[in-house]
Design a protein around this motif. Structure first.
Motif, PDB file in Angstrom:
ATOM      1  N   ASP A  52      51.158  36.737  45.607  1.00 40.73           N
ATOM      2  CA  ASP A  52      50.589  37.811  46.421  1.00 40.73           C
ATOM      3  C   ASP A  52      51.686  38.693  47.013  1.00 40.73           C
ATOM      4  O   ASP A  52      51.560  39.924  47.041  1.00 40.73           O
ATOM      5  N   ASP A  69      42.306  46.298  39.844  1.00 39.92           N
ATOM      6  CA  ASP A  69      42.020  44.861  39.944  1.00 39.92           C
ATOM      7  C   ASP A  69      41.277  44.460  38.673  1.00 39.92           C
ATOM      8  O   ASP A  69      40.068  44.612  38.570  1.00 39.92           O
ATOM      9  N   ASN A  87      44.421  37.450  40.298  1.00 38.77           N
ATOM     10  CA  ASN A  87      43.215  37.580  41.107  1.00 38.77           C
ATOM     11  C   ASN A  87      43.568  38.049  42.515  1.00 38.77           C
ATOM     12  O   ASN A  87      44.268  37.342  43.256  1.00 38.77           O
ATOM     13  N   PHE A  88      43.091  39.239  42.853  1.00 43.38           N
ATOM     14  CA  PHE A  88      43.277  39.760  44.199  1.00 43.38           C
ATOM     15  C   PHE A  88      42.330  39.052  45.166  1.00 43.38           C
ATOM     16  O   PHE A  88      41.136  38.912  44.880  1.00 43.38           O
ATOM     17  N   HIS A 117      43.835  42.809  49.202  1.00 45.74           N
ATOM     18  CA  HIS A 117      43.314  44.175  49.119  1.00 45.74           C
ATOM     19  C   HIS A 117      43.450  44.879  50.465  1.00 45.74           C
ATOM     20  O   HIS A 117      43.820  46.059  50.527  1.00 45.74           O
ATOM     21  N   ILE A 122      40.141  51.326  45.238  1.00 47.29           N
ATOM     22  CA  ILE A 122      40.299  49.990  44.681  1.00 47.29           C
ATOM     23  C   ILE A 122      39.260  49.826  43.591  1.00 47.29           C
ATOM     24  O   ILE A 122      38.060  49.986  43.829  1.00 47.29           O
ATOM     25  N   ILE A 148      37.316  47.357  41.535  1.00 45.41           N
ATOM     26  CA  ILE A 148      36.972  45.939  41.567  1.00 45.41           C
ATOM     27  C   ILE A 148      36.304  45.528  40.253  1.00 45.41           C
ATOM     28  O   ILE A 148      35.721  46.350  39.557  1.00 45.41           O
TER      29      ILE A 148
END
Length: 297
Positions: A110, A132, A140-141, A146, A158, A160
């Protein structure tokens, strides 16, 4: 610009070269359809299979043919050094936004992903869309990550992954993320079968691979959702279920490439090896689906 239907066109290519005339034809279809924006060099745009010079050339070519449609350019790469170079080039070439996925060979942490976005946004003058896409990046966010990234300057959207098919669950997922990010940062859904559900759940944008080839039907879904006609958006999406099923089975890139070949928009092969578009009975099945849905032209 990070609202509505953002169409992600294919980059037609083989082992010899990118088919630039075919690439321009695909762009021109989207300009004529008046999509809300175009994103070149996303996953459907084969960016991971292109060299730096090819990517810069395609960005310039796309921007030369934008004809007033906002243009977003993918800048994902393995090294931050290359991402920064691509970001600088895209801005100088006139891109309206950039798209960044955390591309990696070694699994990223991260903190490493945050550091990537922090480094890139430090020198940006255009909005950035966080890409993403765990199906391609295998990263994997978390919502917490985020939220951290969304506080950075120039983060504008963003993207998704597809939301739940259950409408209340989809809305809860979008609202949960919305509560963690600044109000000016939009949320865009991907995964074409989930587009209508995502828009109805409150997503601002639909980042679409299928929209890069068949903009008309997806614009109709988008406009219905934007008008608050959720039932009509779902009806129009459900009509495309045979196409969604093919995407689920084979992946969007292979299906889109085969469809573009069948329509005569690109030459065959249109993907770089080892990738292959659909062949044999799968290709004939796709042909029948396109005919049944009225997408053969």
């Amino acid at each position: 610009m990070l609202h509505g239907l953002s169409a992600f066109p294919l980059t037609p290519m083989n082992e010899e070269a990118v088919d630039e005339p075919a690439f321009v034809r695909l762009l021109q279809r989207l300009v004529l359809a008046r999509v809300d924006s175009i994103c070149v060099l996303g996953s459907t745009g084969n960016y991971a299979y292109l060299g730096m010079a090819e990517r810069k050339r395609l960005a310039e070519l796309a921007l030369d043919h934008a004809a007033g449609v906002p243009m977003m350019v993918g800048i994902g790469a393995l090294r931050t050094h290359d991402v920064l170079a691509l970001a600088e080039h895209a801005q100088k070439a006139g891109a309206d936004a950039v798209l960044l996925a955390p591309v990696s060979y070694q699994k990223l942490t991260d903190d490493e992903v945050f550091g990537l976005y922090e480094a890139v946004t430090r020198s940006l003058s255009v909005p950035l869309c966080v890409y993403d896409n765990p199906g391609t990046t295998h990263f994997n966010f978390s919502d917490a990550l985020h939220a951290r990234i969304a506080q950075l300057p120039r983060v504008g959207s963003i993207k998704i992954p597809g939301v739940s098919v259950d409408a209340p669950a989809a809305r809860e997922r979008v609202q949960r993320l919305r509560a963690l990010i600044p109000p000016q940062v939009t949320i865009g859904v991907s995964g074409d079968a989930h587009g209508a559900t995502g828009l109805n759940a409150g997503c601002d944008a639909w980042y679409s691979a299928v929209g890069g080839l068949f903009a008309g039907p997806l614009l109709a879904i988008t406009r219905a959702a934007q008008a608050g006609n959720a039932n009509e958006a779902m009806r129009l999406s459900e009509r495309l279920q045979p196409l969604w099923a093919l995407l689920q089975r084979h992946g969007s890139l292979r299906v889109i490439a085969a469809a573009a070949e069948l329509l005569g928009l690109i030459a065959s092969p249109g993907l770089p090896l080892p990738l292959k578009a659909l062949t044999g009975e799968d290709r004939q099945h796709l042909r029948r689906v396109l005919e049944e849905l009225g997408l053969e032209e």
